[in-house]
Design a protein around this motif. Structure first.
Motif, PDB file in Angstrom:
ATOM      1  N   THR A   1       0.819  -1.212   0.000  1.00 16.65           N
ATOM      2  CA  THR A   1       0.000   0.000   0.000  1.00 16.65           C
ATOM      3  C   THR A   1       0.853   1.263   0.000  1.00 16.65           C
ATOM      4  N   ASP A   2       2.127   1.144   0.372  1.00 20.56           N
ATOM      5  CA  ASP A   2       3.038   2.291   0.380  1.00 20.56           C
ATOM      6  C   ASP A   2       4.459   1.779   0.209  1.00 20.56           C
ATOM      7  N   GLY A   3       4.922   1.744  -1.031  1.00 23.90           N
ATOM      8  CA  GLY A   3       6.232   1.168  -1.309  1.00 23.90           C
ATOM      9  C   GLY A   3       7.398   2.129  -1.168  1.00 23.90           C
ATOM     10  N   GLN A   4       7.139   3.409  -0.879  1.00 20.62           N
ATOM     11  CA  GLN A   4       8.218   4.398  -0.842  1.00 20.62           C
ATOM     12  C   GLN A   4       9.278   4.098   0.223  1.00 20.62           C
ATOM     13  N   PRO A   5       8.893   3.737   1.468  1.00 21.18           N
ATOM     14  CA  PRO A   5       9.932   3.418   2.454  1.00 21.18           C
ATOM     15  C   PRO A   5      10.841   2.271   2.006  1.00 21.18           C
ATOM     16  N   ALA A   6      10.275   1.254   1.384  1.00 22.09           N
ATOM     17  CA  ALA A   6      11.084   0.134   0.900  1.00 22.09           C
ATOM     18  C   ALA A   6      12.016   0.603  -0.218  1.00 22.09           C
ATOM     19  N   TYR A   7      11.502   1.436  -1.097  1.00 24.05           N
ATOM     20  CA  TYR A   7      12.325   1.971  -2.189  1.00 24.05           C
ATOM     21  C   TYR A   7      13.510   2.750  -1.621  1.00 24.05           C
TER      22      TYR A   7
ATOM     23  N   GLU B   1       8.527  -8.208 -12.396  1.00 25.55           N
ATOM     24  CA  GLU B   1       7.176  -8.620 -12.793  1.00 25.55           C
ATOM     25  C   GLU B   1       6.216  -8.570 -11.603  1.00 25.55           C
ATOM     26  N   ALA B   2       6.786  -8.428 -10.407  1.00 27.92           N
ATOM     27  CA  ALA B   2       6.042  -8.310  -9.140  1.00 27.92           C
ATOM     28  C   ALA B   2       5.440  -9.627  -8.669  1.00 27.92           C
ATOM     29  N   THR B   3       4.826 -10.392  -9.554  1.00 27.39           N
ATOM     30  CA  THR B   3       4.235 -11.674  -9.169  1.00 27.39           C
ATOM     31  C   THR B   3       4.719 -12.771 -10.116  1.00 27.39           C
ATOM     32  N   ILE B   4       4.495 -14.010  -9.710  1.00 26.13           N
ATOM     33  CA  ILE B   4       4.928 -15.156 -10.514  1.00 26.13           C
ATOM     34  C   ILE B   4       4.192 -15.172 -11.849  1.00 26.13           C
ATOM     35  N   SER B   5       4.934 -15.458 -12.902  1.00 23.82           N
ATOM     36  CA  SER B   5       4.345 -15.557 -14.237  1.00 23.82           C
ATOM     37  C   SER B   5       3.763 -16.958 -14.429  1.00 23.82           C
ATOM     38  N   ARG B   6       2.453 -17.037 -14.595  1.00 26.37           N
ATOM     39  CA  ARG B   6       1.802 -18.328 -14.809  1.00 26.37           C
ATOM     40  C   ARG B   6       2.141 -18.909 -16.183  1.00 26.37           C
ATOM     41  N   SER B   7       2.509 -18.047 -17.123  1.00 30.49           N
ATOM     42  CA  SER B   7       2.846 -18.508 -18.473  1.00 30.49           C
ATOM     43  C   SER B   7       4.305 -18.939 -18.563  1.00 30.49           C
ATOM     44  N   PHE B   8       5.105 -18.579 -17.547  1.00 33.50           N
ATOM     45  CA  PHE B   8       6.540 -18.832 -17.495  1.00 33.50           C
ATOM     46  C   PHE B   8       7.318 -18.014 -18.518  1.00 33.50           C
ATOM     47  N   MET B   9       6.650 -17.087 -19.167  1.00 36.00           N
ATOM     48  CA  MET B   9       7.297 -16.106 -20.027  1.00 36.00           C
ATOM     49  C   MET B   9       7.340 -14.780 -19.270  1.00 36.00           C
ATOM     50  N   LEU B  10       8.102 -13.815 -19.795  1.00 33.18           N
ATOM     51  CA  LEU B  10       8.235 -12.550 -19.100  1.00 33.18           C
ATOM     52  C   LEU B  10       6.955 -11.723 -19.195  1.00 33.18           C
ATOM     53  N   LYS B  11       6.485 -11.263 -18.052  1.00 30.49           N
ATOM     54  CA  LYS B  11       5.357 -10.344 -18.010  1.00 30.49           C
ATOM     55  C   LYS B  11       5.872  -8.917 -18.218  1.00 30.49           C
ATOM     56  N   LYS B  12       4.981  -7.952 -18.111  1.00 30.66           N
ATOM     57  CA  LYS B  12       5.399  -6.561 -18.167  1.00 30.66           C
ATOM     58  C   LYS B  12       6.278  -6.256 -16.952  1.00 30.66           C
ATOM     59  N   PHE B  13       7.283  -5.407 -17.176  1.00 31.84           N
ATOM     60  CA  PHE B  13       8.181  -5.018 -16.092  1.00 31.84           C
ATOM     61  C   PHE B  13       7.745  -3.681 -15.492  1.00 31.84           C
ATOM     62  N   LYS B  14       7.817  -3.583 -14.175  1.00 26.32           N
ATOM     63  CA  LYS B  14       7.692  -2.296 -13.515  1.00 26.32           C
ATOM     64  C   LYS B  14       9.048  -1.583 -13.597  1.00 26.32           C
ATOM     65  N   THR B  15       9.046  -0.271 -13.471  1.00 29.12           N
ATOM     66  CA  THR B  15      10.268   0.506 -13.685  1.00 29.12           C
ATOM     67  C   THR B  15      11.089   0.715 -12.411  1.00 29.12           C
ATOM     68  N   GLY B  16      10.662   0.139 -11.300  1.00 28.96           N
ATOM     69  CA  GLY B  16      11.335   0.382 -10.027  1.00 28.96           C
ATOM     70  C   GLY B  16      12.813   0.044 -10.033  1.00 28.96           C
ATOM     71  N   ALA B  17      13.197  -1.072 -10.654  1.00 33.50           N
ATOM     72  CA  ALA B  17      14.603  -1.475 -10.664  1.00 33.50           C
ATOM     73  C   ALA B  17      15.455  -0.436 -11.378  1.00 33.50           C
TER      74      ALA B  17
END
Length: 256
Positions: free
Chosen positions: A94-100, A118-134
């Motif tokens: 709910t508030d990822g800023q402190p972790a960041y 990807e934040a969560t496990i990919s059920r397709s085992f292919m790459l999902k969309k990436f978040k830009t946090g990294a």
């Protein structure tokens, strides 16, 4: 405390893998930086991925990876003390800023921080969309991105399947790519695209060179549809993720 906790945990994991004859192959260990901060970025196909991605960095350069993980794990009576002892970083959804901010501090202090974009496990085992946090963490800390791809870990324990932690002789590939260094004018969105493209090529290679094969017609669930397996396509998997998220939201609302 971390140095007293982390090595025994790695040792216990390696002992378990040897007992099960998990056939681990690490490719690209030379890309692990000997020192300094790095954002280790891994695909996510199994509940055990943090162990294997961390093992790649540990075997490659004795680097201890501090993974970002949802704070529920830190509240568990067994995993909580271990996660804190290994200096992993709790993330409040709910508030990822402190972790960041904690992750950036760790990177500036010379730590390797592990991220699943990807934040969560990919059920397709292919790459999902990436978040830009990294990419944003790399930009803010001056640390490089270190792409890591895992393959085979989904056979041990993944979303929607029973645990098969006693399954023996599973090959697991840990592939580490060349670090991606950001320039002062690089935009996180563009860097994330570059990172995902590099990891897509790595995943394709890991899949093509993987020595394991399905044991029979009923054992193709762990192979992506594009490789002739029965895992859901990326589109179907995304729809399943959305339905699951909606159901969770409705349950939370019902509890008030």
């Amino acid at each position: 405390m971390a140095e007293f906790v982390y090595p025994p945990v790695i040792g216990a994991a390696l002992t378990a893998f040897r007992a099960l004859d998990v056939r681990i192959k690490i490719i690209g260990a030379e890309h692990i930086p000997a020192s300094g901060g790095a954002v280790l970025v891994s695909n996510h196909i199994s509940y055990l991925d943090f162990l294997f991605a961390g093992l790649g960095a540990y075997r490659g350069g004795k680097r201890k990876t501090r993974f970002m993980a949802k704070d529920d794990v830190f509240r568990h009576r067994i995993s909580g003390p271990l996660m804190r002892g290994m200096k992993h970083i709790p993330v409040d959804r709910t508030d990822g800023q402190p972790a960041y901010e904690a992750a950036v501090r760790a990177l500036k202090a010379g730590e390797v921080v592990g991220v699943f974009p990807e934040a969560t496990i990919s059920r397709s085992f292919m790459l999902k969309k990436f978040k830009t946090g990294a990419a944003r963490m790399a930009a803010d800390s001056g640390a490089p991105l270190l792409p890591v791809v895992l393959w085979g870990t989904q056979q041990l324990w993944t979303k929607g399947r029973p645990k098969t932690l006693t399954k023996r002789h599973i090959p697991v590939t840990i592939m580490i790519g060349e670090p991606i260094h950001l320039g002062p004018n690089d935009k996180p969105v563009m860097v994330t695209r570059k990172l995902r493209a590099a990891m897509t090529e790595m995943l394709d290679r890991a899949q093509r060179e993987y020595p394991g094969k399905p044991s029979g017609p009923d054992d193709t669930w762990w192979l992506p549809a594009q490789l002739g397996g029965t895992a859901p396509t990326l589109e179907v998997a995304e729809a399943e993720d959305e339905a699951e998220a909606l159901a969770k939201a409705e349950r939370r609302a019902a509890r008030g």
